[in-house]
Write a protein that holds these residues in place. Sequence first.
Motif, PDB file in Angstrom:
ATOM      1  N   TRP A  16       3.333  29.637  23.242  1.00  0.00           N
ATOM      2  CA  TRP A  16       4.197  28.691  23.947  1.00  0.00           C
ATOM      3  C   TRP A  16       4.575  29.178  25.334  1.00  0.00           C
ATOM      4  CZ3 TRP A  16       4.495  23.810  23.255  1.00  0.00           C
ATOM      5  CH2 TRP A  16       4.203  23.278  22.004  1.00  0.00           C
ATOM      6  N   VAL A  17       4.732  30.489  25.492  1.00  0.00           N
ATOM      7  CA  VAL A  17       4.981  31.034  26.832  1.00  0.00           C
ATOM      8  C   VAL A  17       3.762  30.784  27.715  1.00  0.00           C
ATOM      9  CG1 VAL A  17       5.294  33.191  28.123  1.00  0.00           C
ATOM     10  CG2 VAL A  17       6.699  32.724  26.121  1.00  0.00           C
ATOM     11  N   PHE A  18       2.570  30.969  27.169  1.00  0.00           N
ATOM     12  CA  PHE A  18       1.353  30.704  27.924  1.00  0.00           C
ATOM     13  C   PHE A  18       1.252  29.228  28.300  1.00  0.00           C
ATOM     14  CE2 PHE A  18      -3.231  29.608  27.866  1.00  0.00           C
ATOM     15  CZ  PHE A  18      -3.587  30.258  29.027  1.00  0.00           C
ATOM     16  N   TYR A  19       1.532  28.323  27.358  1.00  0.00           N
ATOM     17  CA  TYR A  19       1.504  26.888  27.658  1.00  0.00           C
ATOM     18  C   TYR A  19       2.513  26.536  28.746  1.00  0.00           C
ATOM     19  CZ  TYR A  19      -1.322  25.861  23.483  1.00  0.00           C
ATOM     20  OH  TYR A  19      -2.321  25.784  22.545  1.00  0.00           O
ATOM     21  N   ALA A  20       3.737  27.064  28.638  1.00  0.00           N
ATOM     22  CA  ALA A  20       4.762  26.780  29.644  1.00  0.00           C
ATOM     23  C   ALA A  20       4.334  27.308  31.006  1.00  0.00           C
ATOM     24  CB  ALA A  20       6.090  27.404  29.218  1.00  0.00           C
ATOM     25  N   PHE A  21       3.719  28.484  31.036  1.00  0.00           N
ATOM     26  CA  PHE A  21       3.255  29.015  32.306  1.00  0.00           C
ATOM     27  C   PHE A  21       2.150  28.151  32.902  1.00  0.00           C
ATOM     28  CE2 PHE A  21       0.527  31.571  34.975  1.00  0.00           C
ATOM     29  CZ  PHE A  21       1.452  32.032  35.896  1.00  0.00           C
ATOM     30  N   CYS A  22       1.266  27.632  32.074  1.00  0.00           N
ATOM     31  CA  CYS A  22       0.204  26.755  32.578  1.00  0.00           C
ATOM     32  C   CYS A  22       0.791  25.515  33.244  1.00  0.00           C
ATOM     33  CB  CYS A  22      -0.742  26.349  31.447  1.00  0.00           C
ATOM     34  SG  CYS A  22      -1.800  27.691  30.895  1.00  0.00           S
ATOM     35  N   PHE A  25       2.249  26.613  36.514  1.00  0.00           N
ATOM     36  CA  PHE A  25       1.189  26.911  37.471  1.00  0.00           C
ATOM     37  C   PHE A  25       0.708  25.633  38.150  1.00  0.00           C
ATOM     38  CE2 PHE A  25      -3.305  27.439  38.480  1.00  0.00           C
ATOM     39  CZ  PHE A  25      -3.277  28.591  39.238  1.00  0.00           C
ATOM     40  N   VAL A  26       0.443  24.600  37.368  1.00  0.00           N
ATOM     41  CA  VAL A  26      -0.018  23.326  37.934  1.00  0.00           C
ATOM     42  C   VAL A  26       1.063  22.737  38.832  1.00  0.00           C
ATOM     43  CG1 VAL A  26      -0.644  20.949  37.343  1.00  0.00           C
ATOM     44  CG2 VAL A  26      -1.639  22.850  36.073  1.00  0.00           C
ATOM     45  N   TRP A  27       2.317  22.753  38.370  1.00  0.00           N
ATOM     46  CA  TRP A  27       3.422  22.221  39.168  1.00  0.00           C
ATOM     47  C   TRP A  27       3.572  22.994  40.474  1.00  0.00           C
ATOM     48  CZ3 TRP A  27       8.088  24.616  40.523  1.00  0.00           C
ATOM     49  CH2 TRP A  27       9.006  23.793  41.159  1.00  0.00           C
ATOM     50  N   ALA A  28       3.499  24.313  40.431  1.00  0.00           N
ATOM     51  CA  ALA A  28       3.674  25.139  41.632  1.00  0.00           C
ATOM     52  C   ALA A  28       2.552  24.882  42.634  1.00  0.00           C
ATOM     53  CB  ALA A  28       3.720  26.616  41.250  1.00  0.00           C
ATOM     54  N   PHE A  65      -2.214  31.545  44.485  1.00  0.00           N
ATOM     55  CA  PHE A  65      -3.078  31.181  43.368  1.00  0.00           C
ATOM     56  C   PHE A  65      -3.579  32.422  42.642  1.00  0.00           C
ATOM     57  CE2 PHE A  65      -7.317  30.279  41.675  1.00  0.00           C
ATOM     58  CZ  PHE A  65      -7.046  29.180  40.870  1.00  0.00           C
ATOM     59  N   LEU A  66      -3.959  33.457  43.408  1.00  0.00           N
ATOM     60  CA  LEU A  66      -4.457  34.682  42.785  1.00  0.00           C
ATOM     61  C   LEU A  66      -3.369  35.404  41.995  1.00  0.00           C
ATOM     62  CD1 LEU A  66      -6.765  36.104  45.590  1.00  0.00           C
ATOM     63  CD2 LEU A  66      -7.441  35.064  43.427  1.00  0.00           C
ATOM     64  N   VAL A  67      -2.163  35.454  42.539  1.00  0.00           N
ATOM     65  CA  VAL A  67      -1.068  36.118  41.827  1.00  0.00           C
ATOM     66  C   VAL A  67      -0.720  35.357  40.552  1.00  0.00           C
ATOM     67  CG1 VAL A  67       1.387  36.675  41.955  1.00  0.00           C
ATOM     68  CG2 VAL A  67      -0.117  37.253  43.857  1.00  0.00           C
ATOM     69  N   LEU A  68      -0.566  34.042  40.667  1.00  0.00           N
ATOM     70  CA  LEU A  68      -0.249  33.246  39.473  1.00  0.00           C
ATOM     71  C   LEU A  68      -1.414  33.267  38.484  1.00  0.00           C
ATOM     72  CD1 LEU A  68       1.650  30.181  40.937  1.00  0.00           C
ATOM     73  CD2 LEU A  68       2.588  32.108  39.676  1.00  0.00           C
ATOM     74  N   GLY A  69      -2.632  33.297  38.991  1.00  0.00           N
ATOM     75  CA  GLY A  69      -3.793  33.391  38.104  1.00  0.00           C
ATOM     76  C   GLY A  69      -3.821  34.697  37.335  1.00  0.00           C
ATOM     77  N   LEU A  70      -3.457  35.789  37.995  1.00  0.00           N
ATOM     78  CA  LEU A  70      -3.404  37.087  37.316  1.00  0.00           C
ATOM     79  C   LEU A  70      -2.329  37.093  36.229  1.00  0.00           C
ATOM     80  CD1 LEU A  70      -4.407  40.001  37.170  1.00  0.00           C
ATOM     81  CD2 LEU A  70      -2.665  40.580  38.856  1.00  0.00           C
TER      82      LEU A  70
END
Length: 89
Positions: A16-22, A25-28, A65-70
């Motif tokens: 759920w933490v991963f889903y919330a981060f996804c 990420f899209v919103w940001a 994008f790279l930081v959030l992707g990492l």
Amino acid sequence: MEEKATRSLGGKLALWVFYAFCVYFVWAMLRYAWVISHIQSIPVAGFESSLGSTSGKWMGALLGFLVLGLVGLILGGIAWYTRPRRQPT
């Protein structure tokens, strides 16, 4: 009949933490693209690649994008590691 493997409480939390981060990420990324599209570039004499220029804006977007992707990669790895596994019989 085989039992279906289920996630532990920690595994569910990691997923759920991963889903919330996804979603974040899209919103940001959408918010960043919307904000930089409304900022006018100011020409700077003598320095072509200032952070106010178009290339500077896109470089900032790429770095973000790279930081959030990492971070997403790390959270995805944790969620994958805590996946349900079948018990050996």
